[in-house]
Design a protein around this motif. Structure first.
Motif, PDB file in Angstrom:
ATOM      1  N   ARG A 109      -1.865  -9.399  -3.392  1.00  0.00           N
ATOM      2  CA  ARG A 109      -2.687  -9.291  -4.596  1.00  0.00           C
ATOM      3  C   ARG A 109      -1.827  -9.496  -5.853  1.00  0.00           C
ATOM      4  NH1 ARG A 109      -3.959  -4.163  -5.319  1.00  0.00           N
ATOM      5  NH2 ARG A 109      -2.475  -3.476  -3.769  1.00  0.00           N
ATOM      6  N   VAL A 131      -8.336   2.828  -1.907  1.00  0.00           N
ATOM      7  CA  VAL A 131      -9.626   2.149  -1.863  1.00  0.00           C
ATOM      8  C   VAL A 131     -10.685   2.977  -1.145  1.00  0.00           C
ATOM      9  CG1 VAL A 131      -8.603  -0.143  -2.003  1.00  0.00           C
ATOM     10  CG2 VAL A 131      -8.977   0.888   0.230  1.00  0.00           C
ATOM     11  N   ASP A 139      -4.565  -5.016  -8.979  1.00  0.00           N
ATOM     12  CA  ASP A 139      -3.358  -5.529  -8.334  1.00  0.00           C
ATOM     13  C   ASP A 139      -2.281  -4.455  -8.254  1.00  0.00           C
ATOM     14  OD1 ASP A 139      -2.568  -5.308 -10.956  1.00  0.00           O
ATOM     15  OD2 ASP A 139      -1.975  -7.416 -11.192  1.00  0.00           O
ATOM     16  N   GLY A 191       0.828  -1.198   0.000  1.00  0.00           N
ATOM     17  CA  GLY A 191       0.000   0.000   0.000  1.00  0.00           C
ATOM     18  C   GLY A 191       0.860   1.245   0.000  1.00  0.00           C
ATOM     19  N   HIS A 225     -10.082  -3.813  -2.487  1.00  0.00           N
ATOM     20  CA  HIS A 225      -9.245  -3.555  -3.662  1.00  0.00           C
ATOM     21  C   HIS A 225      -9.908  -4.060  -4.944  1.00  0.00           C
ATOM     22  CE1 HIS A 225      -6.092  -3.166  -0.533  1.00  0.00           C
ATOM     23  NE2 HIS A 225      -5.548  -2.337  -1.396  1.00  0.00           N
ATOM     24  N   GLU A 259      -2.795   1.214  -4.356  1.00  0.00           N
ATOM     25  CA  GLU A 259      -4.166   1.463  -4.807  1.00  0.00           C
ATOM     26  C   GLU A 259      -4.967   2.123  -3.691  1.00  0.00           C
ATOM     27  OE1 GLU A 259      -8.285  -0.878  -6.059  1.00  0.00           O
ATOM     28  OE2 GLU A 259      -6.406  -2.008  -5.961  1.00  0.00           O
TER      29      GLU A 259
END
Length: 266
Positions: A34, A51, A45, A11, A42, A49
């Motif tokens: 992922r 969220v 991948d 992350g 999520h 990301e």
């Protein structure tokens, strides 16, 4: 990689940690489960990301502690801040980003760094003994196996996280003969124009009706992984409304720093 630092979690924190290590000449192995194992939030991948919100909050380094942290990170060569600056969106005094291009940029930078190795597999418990240096940065969506291992190691009864759901309003449903575009205090911000938000005015009766509807409205049911205490810094709007009729108008809906473009004298 030998003598590497293992970073668990791809992350924001894990990506930044791996980048800083590599930029300092220290090999890093970044472990991200992922897409081998997904999460409830999520969708891709991609590393880093987002969220929840796409906002990094205030970017004002002179009067806001969050903005000051942004500036300190920039001066430290932060990958997260560099990618955020490159993919920012209009958001008044806040730093907001295009979540997809931002995550893609972070992923590409780490993938292409010669001292970063990305391992796409779950770490299903405490790190192996032969990993001499480890950073656990798995955040709120830690896999159940690792979360259980951390709780056992620390003796903590709970590892809790809560974030509010943001309602979506369609632009075509807003009457711009009543509403207007303006950032609070006309702040231009890092990617804005000073008119980055749509403001919807309410008179006393409309405000009361809005509060009544929030309190009486249907609420979404929590999923099992969401049944945790509320985080006071990010409460759902209906929870704030339930705490008192004035909570919102003295909080996120406070009418300061704004001038009604249709009624400038009021």
């Amino acid at each position: 990689m030998t003598n590497s630092v293992h970073v668990i979690g791809g992350g924001l924190a894990g990506s930044e940690a791996a980048w800083q290590l590599a930029q300092g000449g220290v090999p890093a192995v970044l472990h991200e489960m992922r897409p081998e194992r997904g999460t409830e939030a999520h969708k891709t991948d991609a590393l880093a990301e987002l969220v929840c919100s796409n906002s990094f909050r205030s970017d004002d380094c002179e009067t806001n502690a969050v903005g000051l942290l942004h500036e300190e990170m920039r001066r430290a060569g932060s990958l997260i801040m560099a990618c955020a600056d490159a993919h920012k969106l209009p958001a008044g005094g806040a730093l907001a980003v295009d979540r997809d291009s931002f995550a893609d940029a972070v992923t590409a930078a780490l993938r292409d760094h010669p001292l970063v190795q990305i391992e796409r597999a779950e770490v299903p418990g405490l790190p192996p003994q032969d990993w001499s240096s480890v950073i656990v940065a798995t955040g709120p969506l830690t896999s159940p196996a690792l979360a259980s291992a951390v709780k056992t190691l620390t003796g903590e009864a709970e590892l809790a996280f809560f974030d509010a759901i943001a309602p979506i309003v369609h632009l075509e449903s807003i009457d711009m003969d009543v509403c207007w575009r303006q950032s609070r205090y006309d702040k231009v911000g890092p990617g804005g124009s000073g008119a980055d938000y749509i403001n919807c005015p309410l008179d006393h009766a409309q405000y009361d009706a809005f509060i009544d509807a929030l309190i009486a409205g249907e609420k979404t049911a929590f999923k099992d992984f969401e049944k945790t205490p509320y985080f006071e810094g990010c409460l759902p709007i209906e929870v704030m409304a339930e705490r008192g009729r004035d909570t919102l108008r003295y909080g996120p809906m406070k009418p300061i720093g704004l001038t009604n473009a249709h009624r400038p004298d009021e």
